[in-house]
Write a protein that holds these residues in place. Structure first.
Motif, PDB file in Angstrom:
ATOM      1  N   LYS A 125       0.825  -1.211   0.000  1.00 56.10           N
ATOM      2  CA  LYS A 125       0.000   0.000   0.000  1.00 56.10           C
ATOM      3  C   LYS A 125       0.857   1.257   0.000  1.00 56.10           C
ATOM      4  O   LYS A 125       0.465   2.286  -0.564  1.00 56.10           O
ATOM      5  CB  LYS A 125      -0.920  -0.014   1.225  1.00 56.10           C
ATOM      6  CG  LYS A 125      -2.051   0.979   1.126  1.00 56.10           C
ATOM      7  CD  LYS A 125      -3.099   0.746   2.193  1.00 56.10           C
ATOM      8  CE  LYS A 125      -4.247   1.726   2.036  1.00 56.10           C
ATOM      9  NZ  LYS A 125      -5.282   1.540   3.058  1.00 56.10           N
ATOM     10  N   LEU A 128      -0.482   4.912   0.473  1.00 57.24           N
ATOM     11  CA  LEU A 128      -1.485   5.477  -0.432  1.00 57.24           C
ATOM     12  C   LEU A 128      -2.864   5.449   0.217  1.00 57.24           C
ATOM     13  O   LEU A 128      -3.159   4.579   1.028  1.00 57.24           O
ATOM     14  CB  LEU A 128      -1.533   4.658  -1.739  1.00 57.24           C
ATOM     15  CG  LEU A 128      -0.247   4.597  -2.563  1.00 57.24           C
ATOM     16  CD1 LEU A 128      -0.419   3.611  -3.705  1.00 57.24           C
ATOM     17  CD2 LEU A 128       0.111   5.972  -3.105  1.00 57.24           C
ATOM     18  N   THR A 132      -6.687   5.567  -4.281  1.00 56.17           N
ATOM     19  CA  THR A 132      -5.510   5.505  -5.155  1.00 56.17           C
ATOM     20  C   THR A 132      -4.956   4.089  -5.214  1.00 56.17           C
ATOM     21  O   THR A 132      -4.601   3.587  -6.281  1.00 56.17           O
ATOM     22  CB  THR A 132      -4.417   6.471  -4.653  1.00 56.17           C
ATOM     23  OG1 THR A 132      -4.965   7.782  -4.536  1.00 56.17           O
ATOM     24  CG2 THR A 132      -3.234   6.490  -5.602  1.00 56.17           C
ATOM     25  N   TYR A 133      -4.905   3.454  -4.039  1.00 59.08           N
ATOM     26  CA  TYR A 133      -4.413   2.080  -3.944  1.00 59.08           C
ATOM     27  C   TYR A 133      -5.303   1.135  -4.758  1.00 59.08           C
ATOM     28  O   TYR A 133      -4.804   0.288  -5.506  1.00 59.08           O
ATOM     29  CB  TYR A 133      -4.378   1.670  -2.476  1.00 59.08           C
ATOM     30  CG  TYR A 133      -3.985   0.246  -2.216  1.00 59.08           C
ATOM     31  CD1 TYR A 133      -2.728  -0.232  -2.570  1.00 59.08           C
ATOM     32  CD2 TYR A 133      -4.865  -0.635  -1.582  1.00 59.08           C
ATOM     33  CE1 TYR A 133      -2.360  -1.543  -2.320  1.00 59.08           C
ATOM     34  CE2 TYR A 133      -4.502  -1.937  -1.311  1.00 59.08           C
ATOM     35  CZ  TYR A 133      -3.257  -2.381  -1.686  1.00 59.08           C
ATOM     36  OH  TYR A 133      -2.895  -3.679  -1.429  1.00 59.08           O
TER      37      TYR A 133
END
Length: 199
Positions: A125, A128, A132-133
């Motif tokens: 991750k 983020l 967005t992830y």
């Protein structure tokens, strides 16, 4: 390496695969087979990546990883419904072009959701935000790549074991799936010059 040490390592490896597989089925049963697909995969992957964890038991692994999040449960429902579509079509028979189309669509959706779940589990991750992830993981899943092909082939390979030996499938398939994913991901990172981080 002596024959005895090879035998010991082989028995220990089989023990990890079987125990990890039992964690997978145990999580599914605990979550009624509907909400636990992502959580079951996460716990199995963790157990395979941490062989010492199989001695702790499922409850300890659950404590280490935390409870299933809402997105995990939602994705699990999608996996359950697509899986039910495949099984239902096969049980009731493929007698028309519409049923064949439904079977193919359900199978493709199932593979896509399993691939998406796997990419969620292996993609760091890195601070983020979730939107967005999620976009990053989805774009990785939709993009043709050697990794995506390997993941799909891995799931298909183990699924083919089911009609051959249901008992063997039950005992080793989930652990085998995530053992191969672990090794494949390690090799991918090595090719990129990166190191493997535990799941």
């Amino acid at each position: 390496m002596t024959a005895k040490s090879r035998l010991t390592k082989g028995v220990e490896f089989l023990y990890v695969l079987v125990k990890s597989s039992l964690f997978f089925w145990g999580t599914l049963i605990k979550m009624a087979g509907i909400y636990g697909w992502v959580s079951a995969q996460e716990k199995t992957m963790y157990a395979v990546d941490h062989p010492e964890a199989v001695h702790e038991g499922l409850s300890r692994i659950t404590e280490n990883l935390g409870k299933a999040k809402l997105w995990e449960k939602t994705l699990s429902v999608g996996i359950f419904l697509s899986f039910a579509g495949v099984i239902g079509t096969l049980v009731w028979g493929v007698g028309s072009s519409l049923s064949v189309l439904f079977l193919v669509a359900s199978g493709i959706l199932l593979l896509f959701l399993l691939l998406l779940t796997t990419n969620f589990l292996v993609t760091p991750k890195a601070g983020l935000d979730f939107a967005t992830y999620s976009y990053l993981v989805l774009s990785q899943t939709l993009r043709p790549s050697l990794w995506n092909g390997f993941v799909v082939a891995n799931f298909v390979f183990w699924a083919l074991l089911l009609p051959i030996s249901p008992l063997l499938f039950f005992l080793v398939a989930p652990g085998g799936v995530f053992y191969l994913l672990k090794k494949g991901h390690q090799k991918l990172l090595e090719l990129k010059g990166q190191t493997h981080d535990s799941y």
